[in-house]
Design a protein around this motif. Structure first.
Motif, PDB file in Angstrom:
ATOM      1  N   ALA A  74      27.917 -37.172  60.635  1.00 45.37           N
ATOM      2  CA  ALA A  74      26.532 -37.580  60.866  1.00 45.37           C
ATOM      3  C   ALA A  74      26.409 -39.103  60.829  1.00 45.37           C
ATOM      4  O   ALA A  74      25.686 -39.708  61.633  1.00 45.37           O
ATOM      5  N   VAL A  75      27.127 -39.718  59.896  1.00 42.68           N
ATOM      6  CA  VAL A  75      27.083 -41.170  59.757  1.00 42.68           C
ATOM      7  C   VAL A  75      27.620 -41.858  61.014  1.00 42.68           C
ATOM      8  O   VAL A  75      27.012 -42.804  61.529  1.00 42.68           O
ATOM      9  N   ILE A  76      28.756 -41.382  61.555  1.00 43.00           N
ATOM     10  CA  ILE A  76      29.300 -42.045  62.743  1.00 43.00           C
ATOM     11  C   ILE A  76      28.457 -41.760  63.978  1.00 43.00           C
ATOM     12  O   ILE A  76      28.470 -42.541  64.933  1.00 43.00           O
ATOM     13  N   THR A  77      27.724 -40.660  63.975  1.00 38.44           N
ATOM     14  CA  THR A  77      26.826 -40.362  65.094  1.00 38.44           C
ATOM     15  C   THR A  77      25.789 -41.462  65.255  1.00 38.44           C
ATOM     16  O   THR A  77      25.404 -41.818  66.367  1.00 38.44           O
ATOM     17  N   GLY A  93      33.016 -31.827  61.078  1.00 38.38           N
ATOM     18  CA  GLY A  93      31.865 -32.691  60.866  1.00 38.38           C
ATOM     19  C   GLY A  93      30.579 -32.260  61.553  1.00 38.38           C
ATOM     20  O   GLY A  93      30.551 -31.343  62.372  1.00 38.38           O
ATOM     21  N   TYR A  94      29.522 -32.970  61.188  1.00 32.21           N
ATOM     22  CA  TYR A  94      28.196 -32.788  61.769  1.00 32.21           C
ATOM     23  C   TYR A  94      28.029 -33.741  62.947  1.00 32.21           C
ATOM     24  O   TYR A  94      27.989 -34.962  62.760  1.00 32.21           O
ATOM     25  N   ALA A  95      27.905 -33.194  64.144  1.00 35.74           N
ATOM     26  CA  ALA A  95      27.579 -34.009  65.321  1.00 35.74           C
ATOM     27  C   ALA A  95      26.094 -33.802  65.611  1.00 35.74           C
ATOM     28  O   ALA A  95      25.714 -32.891  66.349  1.00 35.74           O
ATOM     29  N   LEU A  96      25.270 -34.631  65.007  1.00 39.95           N
ATOM     30  CA  LEU A  96      23.820 -34.468  65.106  1.00 39.95           C
ATOM     31  C   LEU A  96      23.292 -34.902  66.472  1.00 39.95           C
ATOM     32  O   LEU A  96      23.865 -35.766  67.127  1.00 39.95           O
ATOM     33  N   GLY A  99      17.096 -37.241  66.412  1.00 41.43           N
ATOM     34  CA  GLY A  99      15.936 -36.586  65.828  1.00 41.43           C
ATOM     35  C   GLY A  99      16.257 -35.381  64.965  1.00 41.43           C
ATOM     36  O   GLY A  99      15.344 -34.719  64.455  1.00 41.43           O
ATOM     37  N   GLU A 100      17.547 -35.109  64.773  1.00 39.75           N
ATOM     38  CA  GLU A 100      17.977 -33.928  64.016  1.00 39.75           C
ATOM     39  C   GLU A 100      18.528 -34.344  62.655  1.00 39.75           C
ATOM     40  O   GLU A 100      19.148 -35.386  62.511  1.00 39.75           O
ATOM     41  N   SER A 101      18.312 -33.512  61.656  1.00 33.28           N
ATOM     42  CA  SER A 101      18.836 -33.751  60.311  1.00 33.28           C
ATOM     43  C   SER A 101      19.970 -32.778  60.006  1.00 33.28           C
ATOM     44  O   SER A 101      20.175 -31.787  60.727  1.00 33.28           O
ATOM     45  N   ALA A 173      18.561 -38.252  62.411  1.00 31.47           N
ATOM     46  CA  ALA A 173      19.365 -39.276  63.087  1.00 31.47           C
ATOM     47  C   ALA A 173      18.513 -39.997  64.122  1.00 31.47           C
ATOM     48  O   ALA A 173      17.939 -39.352  65.006  1.00 31.47           O
ATOM     49  N   PRO A 174      18.404 -41.325  64.059  1.00 32.64           N
ATOM     50  CA  PRO A 174      17.589 -42.057  65.028  1.00 32.64           C
ATOM     51  C   PRO A 174      18.249 -42.180  66.405  1.00 32.64           C
ATOM     52  O   PRO A 174      17.590 -42.533  67.377  1.00 32.64           O
ATOM     53  N   THR A 175      19.533 -41.898  66.470  1.00 30.01           N
ATOM     54  CA  THR A 175      20.261 -41.963  67.739  1.00 30.01           C
ATOM     55  C   THR A 175      21.467 -41.046  67.670  1.00 30.01           C
ATOM     56  O   THR A 175      21.868 -40.616  66.571  1.00 30.01           O
TER      57      THR A 175
END
Length: 240
Positions: A74-77, A93-96, A99-101, A173-175
């Protein structure tokens, strides 16, 4: 290609862990002559942690390949929006989406065993308010988080956890950097921490080149060669 043109690999750890979770992958990358940075993620908030990693990336001359494990995905996204980031690698990992949490993404899938082993601990905030740390029951972490890692190491990991602030689960995530940058992903198919279906869904949506490994959540420690190979592929791809 000059040394300055070769991407630097930045390894971003996830929740309940620290940069030492890459201890078996780093020697492989250094042995290839790659430049590697493995910063400590504060694990306080998605926005704040992403801003911190972005600041690390901006100080690196030349291109960067960002590698994120678990929450680090999520952080690297978000941090991957930095101009010099040329590729993203997700490890269990989380690939957000924008606008998704974390909570929203994983809420669409059955819970993993992790949900039954979480511990919530209050901690003081600078403004005098109170936050909540999330960690894993120490006696259950080895089986849920690191089932195929040496049991002795699993016990060490259990008592050296780096908790994640609960606020990070609800921040959006803003982007989503994968929208305009190539990505790769490893699905840990025996993962009992993050439902493998969450991983598959995120990677497919991102158009990531995906590999499945029969691994626990800590794929970097149990299958370092596979992880190093995917990172090498990403480096070669963006360096061409």
């Amino acid at each position: 290609m000059t040394t300055n043109d070769m991407p630097t690999v930045v390894l971003v750890h996830g929740a309940f862990a620290d940069a030492s979770s890459f201890a078996r992958v780093i020697p492989e990358l250094l042995g290839d002559g790659l430049k590697v940075v493995a910063p400590a993620v504060p694990n306080r908030s998605l926005i704040g942690d992403s801003a911190y990693i972005a600041s690390v990336v901006r100080r690196i001359p030349g291109p960067v390949v960002l590698v994120g494990h678990s929450y680090g995905g999520a952080v690297i996204t978000v941090a991957g929006a930095e101009e010099n980031v040329k590729g993203l690698v997700y490890l269990a990992g989380y690939a957000l989406e924008e606008g998704e949490s974390l909570g929203r993404l994983q809420g669409g899938f059955p819970e993993s065993e992790l949900a039954t082993a979480l511990v919530y601990t209050p901690f003081p905030l600078a403004d005098g308010d109170e936050g909540t740390d999330v960690s894993v029951e120490a006696d259950r972490l080895p089986e849920i988080f690191a089932a195929d890692v040496d049991p002795a190491l699993g016990r060490v990991l259990a008592v050296t956890q780096r908790p994640l602030a609960a606020a990070a689960f609800s921040e959006s995530a803003p982007t989503a950097a994968w929208r305009d940058k190539p990505s790769w992903g490893i699905v840990a198919s025996a993962d009992r921490t993050l439902n493998p279906e969450v991983q598959r869904f995120g990677y497919q949506r991102a158009g990531a080149t995906t590999v499945e490994v029969d691994s626990s959540h800590l794929v970097m420690l149990s299958h370092p060669g596979c992880v190093a190979d995917v990172i090498r592929e990403a480096v070669r791809s963006v360096a061409n």
